[in-house]
Design a protein around this motif. Structure first.
Motif, mmCIF file in Angstrom:
data_model
loop_
_atom_site.group_PDB
_atom_site.id
_atom_site.type_symbol
_atom_site.label_atom_id
_atom_site.label_comp_id
_atom_site.label_asym_id
_atom_site.label_seq_id
_atom_site.Cartn_x
_atom_site.Cartn_y
_atom_site.Cartn_z
ATOM 1 N N LEU A 146 -6.101 -12.408 -7.021
ATOM 2 C CA LEU A 146 -6.966 -11.241 -6.926
ATOM 3 C C LEU A 146 -7.737 -11.213 -5.617
ATOM 4 C CD1 LEU A 146 -8.071 -8.712 -8.378
ATOM 5 C CD2 LEU A 146 -9.903 -10.160 -9.289
ATOM 6 N N HIS A 147 -8.007 -12.383 -5.063
ATOM 7 C CA HIS A 147 -8.807 -12.448 -3.840
ATOM 8 C C HIS A 147 -7.963 -12.476 -2.567
ATOM 9 C CE1 HIS A 147 -11.836 -13.302 -6.879
ATOM 10 N NE2 HIS A 147 -12.702 -12.850 -5.978
ATOM 11 N N MET A 148 -6.653 -12.447 -2.696
ATOM 12 C CA MET A 148 -5.803 -12.151 -1.549
ATOM 13 C C MET A 148 -5.749 -10.632 -1.492
ATOM 14 S SD MET A 148 -3.189 -11.204 0.269
ATOM 15 C CE MET A 148 -1.522 -11.451 0.705
ATOM 16 N N PRO A 149 -6.368 -9.993 -0.506
ATOM 17 C CA PRO A 149 -6.605 -8.539 -0.555
ATOM 18 C C PRO A 149 -5.370 -7.698 -0.835
ATOM 19 C CG PRO A 149 -7.805 -9.512 1.274
ATOM 20 C CD PRO A 149 -6.939 -10.598 0.718
ATOM 21 N N LEU A 150 -4.203 -8.121 -0.356
ATOM 22 C CA LEU A 150 -3.012 -7.298 -0.533
ATOM 23 C C LEU A 150 -2.362 -7.484 -1.900
ATOM 24 C CD1 LEU A 150 -1.624 -7.550 3.081
ATOM 25 C CD2 LEU A 150 -2.375 -5.471 1.913
ATOM 26 N N HIS A 151 -3.012 -8.259 -2.768
ATOM 27 C CA HIS A 151 -2.651 -8.264 -4.185
ATOM 28 C C HIS A 151 -3.557 -7.305 -4.955
ATOM 29 C CE1 HIS A 151 0.113 -11.875 -4.760
ATOM 30 N NE2 HIS A 151 -0.108 -11.790 -3.453
ATOM 31 N N ALA A 152 -4.546 -6.743 -4.265
ATOM 32 C CA ALA A 152 -5.516 -5.863 -4.914
ATOM 33 C C ALA A 152 -5.510 -4.452 -4.357
ATOM 34 C CB ALA A 152 -6.928 -6.448 -4.768
ATOM 35 N N GLY A 153 -4.972 -4.246 -3.166
ATOM 36 C CA GLY A 153 -4.919 -2.927 -2.535
ATOM 37 C C GLY A 153 -3.553 -2.682 -1.938
ATOM 38 N N ASP A 154 -3.158 -1.418 -1.890
ATOM 39 C CA ASP A 154 -1.778 -1.105 -1.515
ATOM 40 C C ASP A 154 -1.713 0.303 -0.924
ATOM 41 O OD1 ASP A 154 1.249 -1.498 -1.842
ATOM 42 O OD2 ASP A 154 0.915 0.291 -3.057
ATOM 43 N N ARG A 155 -0.683 0.529 -0.085
ATOM 44 C CA ARG A 155 -0.439 1.868 0.451
ATOM 45 C C ARG A 155 1.003 2.306 0.170
ATOM 46 N NH1 ARG A 155 -1.975 3.893 6.166
ATOM 47 N NH2 ARG A 155 -1.059 5.664 5.077
ATOM 48 N N GLY A 159 2.098 -3.849 -1.070
ATOM 49 C CA GLY A 159 1.005 -4.678 -0.579
ATOM 50 C C GLY A 159 1.223 -5.199 0.821
ATOM 51 N N GLY A 160 1.704 -4.323 1.709
ATOM 52 C CA GLY A 160 1.899 -4.691 3.100
ATOM 53 C C GLY A 160 3.202 -5.407 3.394
ATOM 54 N N ASN A 161 4.045 -5.617 2.389
ATOM 55 C CA ASN A 161 5.318 -6.300 2.630
ATOM 56 C C ASN A 161 6.274 -5.477 3.488
ATOM 57 O OD1 ASN A 161 5.817 -9.035 1.370
ATOM 58 N ND2 ASN A 161 4.861 -7.990 -0.357
ATOM 59 N N TRP A 162 6.096 -4.159 3.479
ATOM 60 C CA TRP A 162 6.978 -3.298 4.273
ATOM 61 C C TRP A 162 6.414 -3.006 5.667
ATOM 62 C CZ3 TRP A 162 8.377 0.928 0.089
ATOM 63 C CH2 TRP A 162 9.197 0.336 -0.883
ATOM 64 N N VAL A 163 5.242 -3.556 5.967
ATOM 65 C CA VAL A 163 4.628 -3.345 7.283
ATOM 66 C C VAL A 163 4.923 -4.564 8.154
ATOM 67 C CG1 VAL A 163 2.510 -2.858 8.550
ATOM 68 C CG2 VAL A 163 2.785 -1.991 6.219
ATOM 69 N N ARG A 164 5.924 -4.469 8.995
ATOM 70 C CA ARG A 164 6.249 -5.571 9.884
ATOM 71 C C ARG A 164 5.113 -5.775 10.888
ATOM 72 N NH1 ARG A 164 11.551 -4.272 12.724
ATOM 73 N NH2 ARG A 164 10.612 -2.200 12.743
ATOM 74 N N ALA A 165 4.804 -7.020 11.182
ATOM 75 C CA ALA A 165 3.611 -7.286 11.994
ATOM 76 C C ALA A 165 3.776 -8.550 12.822
ATOM 77 C CB ALA A 165 2.381 -7.412 11.093
ATOM 78 N N ASP A 166 3.038 -8.579 13.947
ATOM 79 C CA ASP A 166 2.945 -9.759 14.799
ATOM 80 C C ASP A 166 1.588 -10.419 14.576
ATOM 81 O OD1 ASP A 166 5.387 -9.034 15.837
ATOM 82 O OD2 ASP A 166 4.556 -8.152 17.659
ATOM 83 N N TYR A 167 1.591 -11.736 14.592
ATOM 84 C CA TYR A 167 0.362 -12.512 14.435
ATOM 85 C C TYR A 167 0.054 -13.163 15.776
ATOM 86 C CZ TYR A 167 -2.850 -16.050 12.542
ATOM 87 O OH TYR A 167 -3.941 -16.855 12.281
#
Length: 280
Positions: A146-155, A159-167
């Protein structure tokens, strides 16, 4: 020789199960809880986990609260035995609409509903011990989720799995917004001094532990919108979905470290409160 070593490592990562919030995040939440529960609660946790053999998952032990914190992920590859719990790890609450758990938690199939359910099972001394051990393991894990934000909010992007990203400068093809918050950002946050893995004073605990599971769900949902999606989408968490990869540069990552750190701390202290309620 070097080629064989890389091949072995590739095989290891290819066959290892994927862990939500990875091991370090969940185990850190569990450690904070263990350090901040009452002594009688800690003793009760140890007594219950001495029965972890009743789970009959020898490849996924739960001998300590830290091991129990990753048990719910570890059993995912066991197939049909635990497939019913797949949707219990998250709740896809749209960050661009008013906060509402009714749809995402239909029939109790979401993380907040399962926190409440497993808390009740853990409290009930008439429940068979096998079910109480499982309830404890699920509860510890789901509070972390619950406290990993992308388990609690989504677009609408898993939960952001489809948003490819660079770290920062690191941009492997498999990285996305979810995996960054699951792994390297959480690990950096937990490892950044001063350590959050400690005993907190009552004055420090009180504001974090206030409220209930719905309040905590709203809190993580807001973090997802304002500190996960917004920095990745140019400042507007509800802006247009990116066509290509988004980049979290080093300065952005540095700003996000205290936020990720705070989520782990909140998860641990709130879990401590629930465990005290159930077992103290």
């Amino acid at each position: 020789m070097i080629r064989r070593l890389f091949l072995a490592l590739a095989c290891l990562f290819a066959t290892s199960p994927a862990y939500a919030y990875w091991e370090y995040g969940h185990q850190s939440v569990a450690t904070i809880a263990r350090l901040n529960v009452r002594p009688e609660t800690r003793a009760a946790i140890d007594r219950i986990l001495r029965h972890q053999g009743l789970l009959e998952t020898p490849t996924c032990p739960a001998r300590t609260i830290e091991e129990a914190s990753v048990w719910a992920d570890c059993v995912k590859p066991l197939g049909e035995r635990f497939s019913y719990a797949y949707s219990w790890h998250y709740q896809n609450v749209d960050v661009c609409k008013p906060f509402d758990l009714k749809g995402p938690c239909k029939d109790g199939n979401c993380v907040s509903a399962q926190i409440i359910r497993n808390l009740k099972l853990l409290k009930d001394r008439d429940v068979p011990m096998r079910e109480r051990v499982m309830a404890l393991a699920f509860l510890v894990h789901f509070v972390g989720d619950l406290h990993m934000p992308l388990h609690a909010g989504d677009r609408g992007d898993l939960g952001g799995n489809w948003v490819r990203a660079d770290y920062g400068i690191y941009h492997p093809d498999r990285f996305n917004l979810h995996s960054i918050w699951d792994g390297p950002l959480a690990e950096r946050a937990i490892s950044t001094p001063p350590s959050i893995l400690r005993v907190y004073t009552p004055a420090e605990r009180a504001p974090v532990q206030a409220g209930d599971v719905v309040d905590w769900s709203r809190d993580s949902w807001e973090i997802s919108r304002d500190y996960v999606y917004a920095p990745a989408l140019g400042g507007d968490g509800c802006g247009p979905k990116p066509a290509g990869r988004v980049k979290l540069d080093d300065a952005t990552v540095a700003r996000l470290v205290p936020i990720a750190q705070g989520q782990v701390k909140k998860g641990g202290l709130r879990l401590a409160r629930l465990l005290d309620e159930a077992l103290g």
